[in-house]
Design an enzyme around this catalytic site. Sequence first.
Site, PDB file in Angstrom:
ATOM      1  N   TYR A  94      39.057  34.103  36.536  1.00 45.67           N
ATOM      2  CA  TYR A  94      38.660  34.947  37.658  1.00 45.67           C
ATOM      3  C   TYR A  94      37.141  35.058  37.695  1.00 45.67           C
ATOM      4  O   TYR A  94      36.462  34.794  36.702  1.00 45.67           O
ATOM      5  CB  TYR A  94      39.303  36.335  37.529  1.00 45.67           C
ATOM      6  CG  TYR A  94      39.239  37.160  38.783  1.00 45.67           C
ATOM      7  CD1 TYR A  94      39.909  36.766  39.941  1.00 45.67           C
ATOM      8  CD2 TYR A  94      38.519  38.355  38.821  1.00 45.67           C
ATOM      9  CE1 TYR A  94      39.854  37.526  41.096  1.00 45.67           C
ATOM     10  CE2 TYR A  94      38.468  39.128  39.971  1.00 45.67           C
ATOM     11  CZ  TYR A  94      39.129  38.703  41.100  1.00 45.67           C
ATOM     12  OH  TYR A  94      39.069  39.455  42.253  1.00 45.67           O
ATOM     13  N   SER A 194      52.463  38.744  52.182  1.00 45.10           N
ATOM     14  CA  SER A 194      51.776  39.243  50.995  1.00 45.10           C
ATOM     15  C   SER A 194      51.239  40.644  51.271  1.00 45.10           C
ATOM     16  O   SER A 194      51.311  41.152  52.400  1.00 45.10           O
ATOM     17  CB  SER A 194      50.620  38.317  50.629  1.00 45.10           C
ATOM     18  OG  SER A 194      49.602  38.378  51.626  1.00 45.10           O
ATOM     19  N   GLY A 195      50.684  41.275  50.252  1.00 43.05           N
ATOM     20  CA  GLY A 195      50.106  42.602  50.436  1.00 43.05           C
ATOM     21  C   GLY A 195      48.996  42.602  51.461  1.00 43.05           C
ATOM     22  O   GLY A 195      48.939  43.460  52.351  1.00 43.05           O
ATOM     23  N   VAL A 196      48.072  41.634  51.355  1.00 42.03           N
ATOM     24  CA  VAL A 196      46.990  41.537  52.328  1.00 42.03           C
ATOM     25  C   VAL A 196      47.556  41.203  53.704  1.00 42.03           C
ATOM     26  O   VAL A 196      47.146  41.775  54.718  1.00 42.03           O
ATOM     27  CB  VAL A 196      45.958  40.480  51.903  1.00 42.03           C
ATOM     28  CG1 VAL A 196      44.947  40.214  53.028  1.00 42.03           C
ATOM     29  CG2 VAL A 196      45.216  40.930  50.652  1.00 42.03           C
ATOM     30  N   ASP A 217      59.511  29.025  54.850  1.00 47.80           N
ATOM     31  CA  ASP A 217      60.901  29.117  55.291  1.00 47.80           C
ATOM     32  C   ASP A 217      61.775  29.576  54.128  1.00 47.80           C
ATOM     33  O   ASP A 217      61.472  29.330  52.965  1.00 47.80           O
ATOM     34  CB  ASP A 217      61.377  27.764  55.813  1.00 47.80           C
ATOM     35  CG  ASP A 217      62.618  27.880  56.679  1.00 47.80           C
ATOM     36  OD1 ASP A 217      63.046  29.023  56.945  1.00 47.80           O
ATOM     37  OD2 ASP A 217      63.157  26.838  57.084  1.00 47.80           O
ATOM     38  N   TYR A 285      40.571  33.659  51.150  1.00 46.43           N
ATOM     39  CA  TYR A 285      40.477  34.728  50.154  1.00 46.43           C
ATOM     40  C   TYR A 285      41.430  34.521  48.988  1.00 46.43           C
ATOM     41  O   TYR A 285      41.516  35.351  48.080  1.00 46.43           O
ATOM     42  CB  TYR A 285      40.727  36.086  50.808  1.00 46.43           C
ATOM     43  CG  TYR A 285      42.122  36.285  51.337  1.00 46.43           C
ATOM     44  CD1 TYR A 285      43.072  36.980  50.574  1.00 46.43           C
ATOM     45  CD2 TYR A 285      42.513  35.814  52.578  1.00 46.43           C
ATOM     46  CE1 TYR A 285      44.359  37.173  51.047  1.00 46.43           C
ATOM     47  CE2 TYR A 285      43.795  36.008  53.062  1.00 46.43           C
ATOM     48  CZ  TYR A 285      44.716  36.685  52.297  1.00 46.43           C
ATOM     49  OH  TYR A 285      45.990  36.871  52.768  1.00 46.43           O
ATOM     50  N   LEU A 312      36.395  40.636  47.682  1.00 51.50           N
ATOM     51  CA  LEU A 312      36.110  42.055  47.853  1.00 51.50           C
ATOM     52  C   LEU A 312      35.117  42.568  46.819  1.00 51.50           C
ATOM     53  O   LEU A 312      34.259  43.407  47.138  1.00 51.50           O
ATOM     54  CB  LEU A 312      37.414  42.862  47.781  1.00 51.50           C
ATOM     55  CG  LEU A 312      37.286  44.364  48.024  1.00 51.50           C
ATOM     56  CD1 LEU A 312      36.748  44.653  49.421  1.00 51.50           C
ATOM     57  CD2 LEU A 312      38.630  45.060  47.805  1.00 51.50           C
TER      58      LEU A 312
END
Length: 322
Positions: A94, A194-196, A217, A285, A312
């Site tokens: 990361y 997804s969350g975003v 799918d 992102y 972010l």
Amino acid sequence: MWVCGAVFRLRALAGPRKGLCPASGCRGPAAASYSASADPPRVRALVYGHHGDPAKVVELKNMELAAVGGSDVHVKMLAAPINPSDINMIQGNYGLLPELPAVGGNEGVGQVIAVGSNVTGVKPGDWVIPANPGLGTWRTEAVFSEEALIEVPSDIPLQSAATLGVNPCTAYRMLMDFEQLQPGDSVIQNASNSGVGQAVIQIAAALGLKTINVVRDRPDIQKLTDRLKNLGAEHVVTEEGLRKPEMKNIFKAIPQPRLALNCVGGKSSTELLRQLAPGGTMVTYGGMAKQPIIASVSLIIFKDLKLRGFWLSQWKKDHSLV
């Protein structure tokens, strides 16, 4: 590996401590200050001493709880999610890595138990979330500096509070910072469940923007489609459907998107580029497919498309008030 929004309930690591309210339904202050004891209080945490496969390097350990100094806040963690960045950080790939050994978890919500004499921004009973990544939220309790925390309302759902600091903020900034969109304009995105992605759908709907949402799918595709449309999605298409000529029918009712949001990479990102209006921007992102973005030379030249990235953590650094 790529988990978005699964809530990791830290109460499972240990039962409620004496004098502290339980993890669920907790609203009022639990204690105003520390009581003296012969031995330092101990808490449980998920710790990794070196980078690697999370299943192999993360260990459940007992840790001493630090004393509360003048600018410190004692927090009981209520809930914390498992995000892709958490996994990537443990793996060591990361963009931001804490010093080792480290406690896992970049996001979560906790309740203030006690504060130091110099703390003015929060009080016992308040809910708080991390101000920045790397705080280490996968633990039952901790003592943090006041500046490392942000107060949030305690009357919102627990899971919403625990996942407030990353996904919704990422969605909002990408919608606001790259193209000057107006009500009626459209946005296309992949990884839409997804969350975003779900945050993009809801924020875009509130702004009057139309969303074209690409998903993989699956046998229950209609169930997923209905769920995303209930959130405010205008259109939901599969990765395969994105490549079909029928996509042109969508743009008979809404304009071609000037903004594409890419969390997958590979062929999926190439198809997003194909759908963009001339002069449009694709913001990347994430890279769930672990494949590079392949951009057609003709699209870049003749449609003047722009490729941008968003992180972010970097946005917070660039817009810090300090």
